[in-house]
Write an enzyme that holds these catalytic residues in place. Structure first.
Site, PDB file in Angstrom:
ATOM      1  N   CYS A  89       0.851  -1.186   0.000  1.00  0.00           N
ATOM      2  CA  CYS A  89       0.000   0.000   0.000  1.00  0.00           C
ATOM      3  C   CYS A  89       0.888   1.237   0.000  1.00  0.00           C
ATOM      4  O   CYS A  89       1.874   1.296   0.747  1.00  0.00           O
ATOM      5  CB  CYS A  89      -0.907  -0.011   1.226  1.00  0.00           C
ATOM      6  N   HIS A 131      -9.039  -3.448  -2.506  1.00  0.00           N
ATOM      7  CA  HIS A 131      -8.108  -2.622  -1.724  1.00  0.00           C
ATOM      8  C   HIS A 131      -8.594  -1.169  -1.668  1.00  0.00           C
ATOM      9  O   HIS A 131      -8.629  -0.555  -0.595  1.00  0.00           O
ATOM     10  CB  HIS A 131      -6.714  -2.712  -2.357  1.00  0.00           C
ATOM     11  N   GLU A 132      -8.940  -0.608  -2.828  1.00  0.00           N
ATOM     12  CA  GLU A 132      -9.332   0.809  -2.872  1.00  0.00           C
ATOM     13  C   GLU A 132     -10.678   1.052  -2.195  1.00  0.00           C
ATOM     14  O   GLU A 132     -10.844   2.064  -1.506  1.00  0.00           O
ATOM     15  CB  GLU A 132      -9.337   1.320  -4.308  1.00  0.00           C
ATOM     16  N   HIS A 135     -10.129   1.278   1.450  1.00  0.00           N
ATOM     17  CA  HIS A 135      -9.666   2.615   1.860  1.00  0.00           C
ATOM     18  C   HIS A 135     -10.859   3.539   2.102  1.00  0.00           C
ATOM     19  O   HIS A 135     -10.874   4.289   3.081  1.00  0.00           O
ATOM     20  CB  HIS A 135      -8.771   3.245   0.789  1.00  0.00           C
TER      21      HIS A 135
END
Length: 163
Positions: A89, A131-132, A135
């Site tokens: 990351c 993953h995004e 976030h």
């Protein structure tokens, strides 16, 4: 415009649930330009708005030479057996740990014209989509690590030059 500075582990914006984009205006258009400029650098598969200090639901991606963005993304499908994949990351530089991810993911959202967008893929694209969106929900990949790996990651973070 140059890429925006990436916020690092410890910055509260990375642990905050991002707000939905309610109005697509000049501010959101500038955010998309910043996200696209920030993801174009080699080695970057995605950049979430939170990573550049903006608490809005948007991210850019750069996978297999395809660069794009999505506003108000929602993971609508994951499939396959979750497997451990090496993950890093930009907000936790220099660390790579095996992270459980589904091999396929599909995300829906909108573009700057307010038109529906669907992103889907397997492999790196599936990983980037998960993953995004994590976030945007206030999670870093290290939050999902198995206990031993999370302990090791936290030790590495505390000993890093950037922390």
């Amino acid at each position: 415009m140059p890429e925006r500075q990436i916020r690092l582990f410890g910055d509260p914006v990375l642990k905050t649930v991002s707000a939905p984009i309610e109005t697509i205006d000049d501010r959101v258009t500038r955010l998309v330009v910043d996200l696209l400029d920030s993801v174009r650098l080699p080695g970057r598969a995605g950049v979430a708005a939170a990573q550049i200090g903006v608490n809005l639901r948007a991210f850019s991606y750069n996978v297999d030479g395809v660069i794009g963005y999505i506003l108000n993304p929602v993971v609508v499908e994951v499939s396959g057996e979750p497997a451990l994949v090496e993950e890093g990351c930009l907000s936790v530089p220099g660390l790579w740990y095996p992270t459980k991810r589904y091999p396929f993911a599909r995300v829906t959202g909108v573009d700057l014209a307010g038109e529906p967008v669907e992103l889907a893929g397997d492999g790196l694209m599936a990983q980037a989509l998960q993953h995004e969106t994590d976030h945007l929900d206030g999670f870093l990949y290290i939050d999902k690590l198995e206990k031993e790996n999370r302990r090791a990651a936290m030790k590495e973070i505390r000993e890093s030059d950037w922390f």
